[in-house]
Scaffold this motif. Structure first.
Motif, mmCIF file in Angstrom:
data_model
loop_
_atom_site.group_PDB
_atom_site.id
_atom_site.type_symbol
_atom_site.label_atom_id
_atom_site.label_comp_id
_atom_site.label_asym_id
_atom_site.label_seq_id
_atom_site.Cartn_x
_atom_site.Cartn_y
_atom_site.Cartn_z
ATOM 1 N N GLN A 39 1.672 -1.321 -0.308
ATOM 2 C CA GLN A 39 0.137 0.064 0.580
ATOM 3 C C GLN A 39 0.925 1.295 0.116
ATOM 4 O OE1 GLN A 39 -2.272 -0.334 3.105
ATOM 5 N NE2 GLN A 39 -4.122 -1.186 2.469
ATOM 6 N N GLU A 42 1.929 1.867 -3.326
ATOM 7 C CA GLU A 42 0.829 2.564 -4.552
ATOM 8 C C GLU A 42 0.991 4.777 -3.782
ATOM 9 O OE1 GLU A 42 -1.079 2.414 -7.315
ATOM 10 O OE2 GLU A 42 -0.067 1.250 -6.900
ATOM 11 N N GLN A 43 0.788 4.128 -2.230
ATOM 12 C CA GLN A 43 0.107 5.938 -1.844
ATOM 13 C C GLN A 43 1.107 6.889 -2.819
ATOM 14 O OE1 GLN A 43 -0.003 4.611 1.939
ATOM 15 N NE2 GLN A 43 -2.589 4.766 2.025
ATOM 16 N N LEU A 45 3.525 6.064 -5.208
ATOM 17 C CA LEU A 45 3.244 6.564 -6.499
ATOM 18 C C LEU A 45 2.355 7.279 -7.093
ATOM 19 C CD1 LEU A 45 3.561 2.854 -8.191
ATOM 20 C CD2 LEU A 45 4.926 4.859 -8.259
ATOM 21 N N ASN A 46 0.870 7.394 -6.024
ATOM 22 C CA ASN A 46 -0.342 8.179 -6.808
ATOM 23 C C ASN A 46 -0.018 9.686 -6.110
ATOM 24 O OD1 ASN A 46 -2.087 6.607 -7.444
ATOM 25 N ND2 ASN A 46 -2.443 5.989 -5.708
ATOM 26 N N ARG A 49 1.908 10.933 -9.202
ATOM 27 C CA ARG A 49 0.848 10.999 -10.668
ATOM 28 C C ARG A 49 0.091 11.902 -10.454
ATOM 29 N NH1 ARG A 49 -0.283 4.908 -10.189
ATOM 30 N NH2 ARG A 49 1.814 3.692 -10.727
ATOM 31 N N GLN A 50 -0.592 12.302 -9.158
ATOM 32 C CA GLN A 50 -1.861 13.090 -8.457
ATOM 33 C C GLN A 50 -1.526 14.854 -8.106
ATOM 34 O OE1 GLN A 50 -5.018 10.695 -6.766
ATOM 35 N NE2 GLN A 50 -4.377 9.400 -8.378
ATOM 36 N N GLU A 51 -0.001 14.469 -7.094
ATOM 37 C CA GLU A 51 -0.027 16.028 -6.365
ATOM 38 C C GLU A 51 1.007 16.449 -7.600
ATOM 39 O OE1 GLU A 51 -0.111 16.742 -3.288
ATOM 40 O OE2 GLU A 51 -1.971 15.029 -2.709
ATOM 41 N N TYR A 84 5.424 12.437 2.417
ATOM 42 C CA TYR A 84 4.603 11.062 2.527
ATOM 43 C C TYR A 84 4.623 10.258 4.114
ATOM 44 C CZ TYR A 84 3.287 6.200 2.877
ATOM 45 O OH TYR A 84 1.583 5.379 3.334
#
Length: 136
Positions: A39, A42-43, A45-46, A49-51, A84
């Motif tokens: 997890q 994945e967090q 990587l997100n 990708r998104q921030e 993070y």
């Protein structure tokens, strides 16, 4: 002394030599021990990708515009993982004494002048904003 997390997810050292007075420190990318957890991958990587990573040297730069930028490695491991663990999953990690673990000949006190040291008011003080710090 702060309370330890119920379940420690990571142990790390901060990269105090790069910290300007009043700024957020990154993590020392050469030393991060973390539990195996898909997890987290994945967090992170997100986040990439998104921030939004905000360029610059203000207190609102870096990942999520939260000040995790303006130092070497800010866009990569040192800033990303600091963001993070500090912002996304706070209170899940433990910081080790940087003089005893992963010591890199660093200056943990503001012993010299330089950028952000106008008037020398920070000289002799700890980079981690504590009253006392080991002078390694």
């Amino acid at each position: 002394t702060e309370a330890w997390p119920d379940r420690i997810q990571a142990v790390l050292t901060r990269d105090w030599p790069q910290v300007l007075p009043g700024r957020k420190p990154g993590y020392q990318a050469g030393f991060l021990v973390a539990r195996t957890n898909p997890q987290v991958t994945e967090q992170v990587l997100n986040i990439v990708r998104q921030e939004k990573y905000v360029d610059g040297f203000t207190r609102q730069n870096g990942w999520g515009g939260k000040g995790y930028g303006g130092f070497v490695g800010a866009m990569a491991m040192q800033g990303l993982m600091a963001y993070y663990y500090d912002e996304v999953v706070p209170n899940t990690w433990v910081e080790l004494n940087q003089c005893r673990y992963n010591h890199m000949g660093m200056d943990v006190r503001f012993n010299k002048g330089g950028p952000g040291f106008r008037g020398g008011k920070h000289v002799g003080k700890c980079r981690n904003d504590q009253e006392e710090c080991e002078d390694c």
